[in-house]
Design a protein around this motif. Structure first.
Motif, PDB file in Angstrom:
ATOM      1  N   ARG A  54       0.853  -1.189   0.000  1.00  0.00           N
ATOM      2  CA  ARG A  54       0.000   0.000   0.000  1.00  0.00           C
ATOM      3  C   ARG A  54       0.889   1.238   0.000  1.00  0.00           C
ATOM      4  O   ARG A  54       2.044   1.175   0.430  1.00  0.00           O
ATOM      5  CB  ARG A  54      -0.886   0.042   1.258  1.00  0.00           C
ATOM      6  CG  ARG A  54      -1.976  -1.005   1.274  1.00  0.00           C
ATOM      7  CD  ARG A  54      -2.464  -1.265   2.682  1.00  0.00           C
ATOM      8  NE  ARG A  54      -2.859  -0.050   3.380  1.00  0.00           N
ATOM      9  CZ  ARG A  54      -4.043   0.555   3.219  1.00  0.00           C
ATOM     10  NH1 ARG A  54      -4.929   0.069   2.393  1.00  0.00           N
ATOM     11  NH2 ARG A  54      -4.334   1.643   3.886  1.00  0.00           N
ATOM     12  N   VAL A  55       0.340   2.332  -0.464  1.00  0.00           N
ATOM     13  CA  VAL A  55       1.101   3.582  -0.417  1.00  0.00           C
ATOM     14  C   VAL A  55       0.250   4.698   0.187  1.00  0.00           C
ATOM     15  O   VAL A  55      -0.969   4.719   0.044  1.00  0.00           O
ATOM     16  CB  VAL A  55       1.609   4.022  -1.811  1.00  0.00           C
ATOM     17  CG1 VAL A  55       2.680   3.084  -2.318  1.00  0.00           C
ATOM     18  CG2 VAL A  55       0.478   4.147  -2.804  1.00  0.00           C
ATOM     19  N   ILE A  56       0.948   5.571   0.879  1.00  0.00           N
ATOM     20  CA  ILE A  56       0.339   6.798   1.404  1.00  0.00           C
ATOM     21  C   ILE A  56       1.110   7.926   0.737  1.00  0.00           C
ATOM     22  O   ILE A  56       2.336   7.994   0.870  1.00  0.00           O
ATOM     23  CB  ILE A  56       0.500   6.877   2.932  1.00  0.00           C
ATOM     24  CG1 ILE A  56      -0.265   5.739   3.603  1.00  0.00           C
ATOM     25  CG2 ILE A  56       0.039   8.226   3.457  1.00  0.00           C
ATOM     26  CD1 ILE A  56       0.181   5.482   5.031  1.00  0.00           C
ATOM     27  N   ILE A  57       0.417   8.757   0.006  1.00  0.00           N
ATOM     28  CA  ILE A  57       1.098   9.879  -0.656  1.00  0.00           C
ATOM     29  C   ILE A  57       0.690  11.163   0.053  1.00  0.00           C
ATOM     30  O   ILE A  57      -0.511  11.441   0.217  1.00  0.00           O
ATOM     31  CB  ILE A  57       0.730   9.952  -2.153  1.00  0.00           C
ATOM     32  CG1 ILE A  57       1.138   8.646  -2.850  1.00  0.00           C
ATOM     33  CG2 ILE A  57       1.418  11.139  -2.809  1.00  0.00           C
ATOM     34  CD1 ILE A  57       0.762   8.579  -4.317  1.00  0.00           C
ATOM     35  N   ILE A  58       1.683  11.904   0.493  1.00  0.00           N
ATOM     36  CA  ILE A  58       1.387  13.187   1.126  1.00  0.00           C
ATOM     37  C   ILE A  58       2.149  14.290   0.395  1.00  0.00           C
ATOM     38  O   ILE A  58       3.170  14.042  -0.246  1.00  0.00           O
ATOM     39  CB  ILE A  58       1.728  13.210   2.639  1.00  0.00           C
ATOM     40  CG1 ILE A  58       3.219  12.991   2.877  1.00  0.00           C
ATOM     41  CG2 ILE A  58       0.933  12.174   3.372  1.00  0.00           C
ATOM     42  CD1 ILE A  58       3.620  13.163   4.346  1.00  0.00           C
TER      43      ILE A  58
END
Lengths: 303, 259
Positions: free
Chosen positions: A199-203
């Motif tokens: 999974r990825v979290i892009i901020i």
């Protein structure tokens, strides 16, 4: 299943600068999660808050159900590499590890194990000042592994590694993630974590831009048909033809991009043929993950 | 706490070794100066503390370690530097992040660190005392300095007060290092204040040496002076120590680690 790491409206301000802005994220136990964003996006500040190094201005965060206001309650289960690896340059790699192992209550035998994992055994007696950046990075990862943590938080762990080293570390992270550990890996390059992250979290600018698996991110990829006339002087006429047929073409250099013709690119070919224009190029272009990531973060930056 | 102590002991041993050697070397040099120099330094009591400590009475009960008394301030400066290096370099190197990941209880981490450096300083002063005493015993007969009054108890007491004063100097270095997060800046400020500024203050405020840290610490190291009794120096030094420790702990526990 309760979250291994949970952020709720987490915010950090340094004076007037908002480094992290109302970040809300749940990270399930097990697997590798990529924390992505351009430089200055707030990744390191977020990680520092998770590790109790920096206090949140507002909002809450928990690790293994414990508030980050009390890092002593959960840090025994967390290993971390924060920003660039930092060690005492005049001490050997082994002595640096011995110092950390003593602080963590780990036996010296564990040092040998983690140095073996990161392939530094043969250089363990050398002073850290003589290490390359890649070797320091490996030592940092070894330090993070010392306590055999349930949660591993690594800030830009691939920095300074050569291609072979990157492959090795990716393999290690994948193995640890598959083994049930929760790995949070930050990077400013999607390609670095794409191969290992579930999974990825892009901020960006401290705000959440995307959270989900890579397949979901790929769904946001733009698809378009790229058309180029054989004769450059036909470019304007071809664009007009497409417009009159109800498409929304964009002229870019010597090509025309048509986003709404992906389902029927042959129609563009017919339109060109009917108007006596020969095409030199007609192809469907799918945006890759890196392009999606860059587009999302650039858009957030207003570029 | 023990883990934090052991960890700092491992990390700091190379730097501490240099500091201890400097202390012993300075004491040896001072022994030669006070026992063989032209300045009599015979009976006459203790003077005010100055940059190089008090003029020792070599025929007194603690005359054997007269060099330690003379070198007390310099030993204090070495201690100040050691404490400042121990605290500040973790911010300078960024290693404070590793330490807090391994030991998130900040007060525990700091306590272990300070105790480890304190141990090194005490070892340094003790080694200096032993070297100073041996040199004193060797050199005194050559200058016809009477050793009849010398006692082990007084010698140990003087070395002990010197060690306490050195730790107080070290505390100044640690507090400054915690506030500035720079070894160079904290050592410069500490040395400039203790050796220069406080003496300058003494020009405009004649009682400065009776109240301010350098004067009080020197008086403590000398077992009391004409202007500051030993008891008064203990009380004032204790007050300074408590204030310094409180400032350091509050700052360390509350401050964000962005280094």
């Amino acid at each position: 299943m309760s979250a291994a790491i949970r952020l709720e409206e987490l915010t950090k301000k340094f004076g007037s600068l908002v480094a992290v802005d109302g970040l809300t994220v749940d990270i399930r136990p097990g697997g590798v999660v990529g924390l992505l964003g351009p430089n200055g996006a707030g990744k390191s500040t977020t990680i520092r808050m998770l590790l109790g190094l920096v206090r949140a201005t507002s909002g809450t965060a928990t690790i293994l159900g414990e508030s980050v206001d009390h890092p002593d309650r959960y840090m025994g289960h967390v290993g971390a590499l924060v920003e660039s690896p930092a060690f005492y340059p005049k001490l050997s790699g082994y002595d640096n590890m011995r110092s950390l192992a003593a602080l963590d209550g780990q036996p010296d035998g564990r040092i040998d194990e983690v140095l073996e994992i990161v392939h530094l055994t043969s250089r363990r007696g050398d002073r850290v000042a003589e290490y390359s950046l890649g070797m320091k990075q490996r030592l940092g990862i070894a330090a993070a592994l010392l306590r055999d943590p349930d949660i591993l938080i690594l800030d830009e762990p691939m920095n300074g590694l050569d291609p072979a080293g990157i492959v090795e570390i990716r393999g290690l992270l994948k193995e640890l993630g598959d083994g049930g550990k929760t790995i949070l890996v930050s990077s400013h390059l999607l390609a670095e974590v794409q191969a290992v992250a579930d999974r990825v979290i892009i901020i960006n600018r401290g705000r959440l831009v995307f959270e989900g698996d890579l397949a979901s991110l790929l769904e946001r990829a733009a698809h378009e048909v790229i058309v180029a006339p054989d004769k450059p002087e036909d470019l304007a006429a071809l664009a007009t033809t497409f417009e009159q047929a109800g498409f929304a073409p964009t002229v870019e250099g010597r090509t025309i991009r048509v986003a709404d013709a992906v389902d029927d690119p042959a129609r563009l070919n017919r339109l060109a043929f009917d108007n006596g224009i020969t095409l030199a190029e007609l192809r469907v272009h799918d945006e890759d993950l890196e392009a999606v990531f860059l587009r999302m973060t650039n858009r957030e930056m207003g570029l | 706490m023990i883990r934090s102590y052991t960890s700092e002991w491992i990390r700091f041993r190379k730097t501490a070794r240099v500091g201890i050697l400097v202390m012993v070397g300075l004491t040896a040099l001072m022994s030669v100066m006070v026992f063989l120099g032209d300045e009599g330094m015979g009976p006459g009591g203790r003077g005010h503390g100055g940059p190089l400590g008090s003029a020792p009475d070599l025929t007194a009960a603690d005359g054997a370690v007269g060099a330690i008394i003379a070198a007390a301030t310099v030993i204090g400066v070495v201690s100040l530097a050691l404490f400042a290096l121990s605290v500040a370099r973790d911010f300078e190197f960024g290693t404070i992040r590793n330490l807090l990941v391994a030991e998130p209880r900040r007060a525990t981490l700091l306590t272990g660190k300070l105790l480890a450096v304190s141990t090194y300083v005490v070892i340094g002063v003790a080694a200096s005392g032993i070297v100073g005493a041996l040199l004193g015993l060797a050199l005194a007969p050559g200058r016809d300095i009477s050793t009849a009054a010398w006692t082990v108890g007084a010698t140990v007491a003087t070395v002990t007060t010197t060690a306490i004063a050195a730790l107080l100097y070290g505390l100044v270095g640690a507090v400054l290092a915690m506030l500035t997060r720079s070894a160079a800046i904290s050592i410069t400020i500490g040395v400039a204040y203790l050796l220069i500024l406080e003496n300058l203050l003494g020009i405009v405020w004649t009682e400065a040496g009776e109240w301010l840290p350098a004067g009080v610490f020197s008086a403590l190291a000398a077992g009391g002076t004409a202007s500051v009794s030993f008891e008064r120096s203990v009380v004032l030094a204790g007050a300074y120590a408590l204030i310094g420790l409180a400032v350091m702990y509050v700052v360390f526990v509350r401050r964000d680690v962005t280094d």
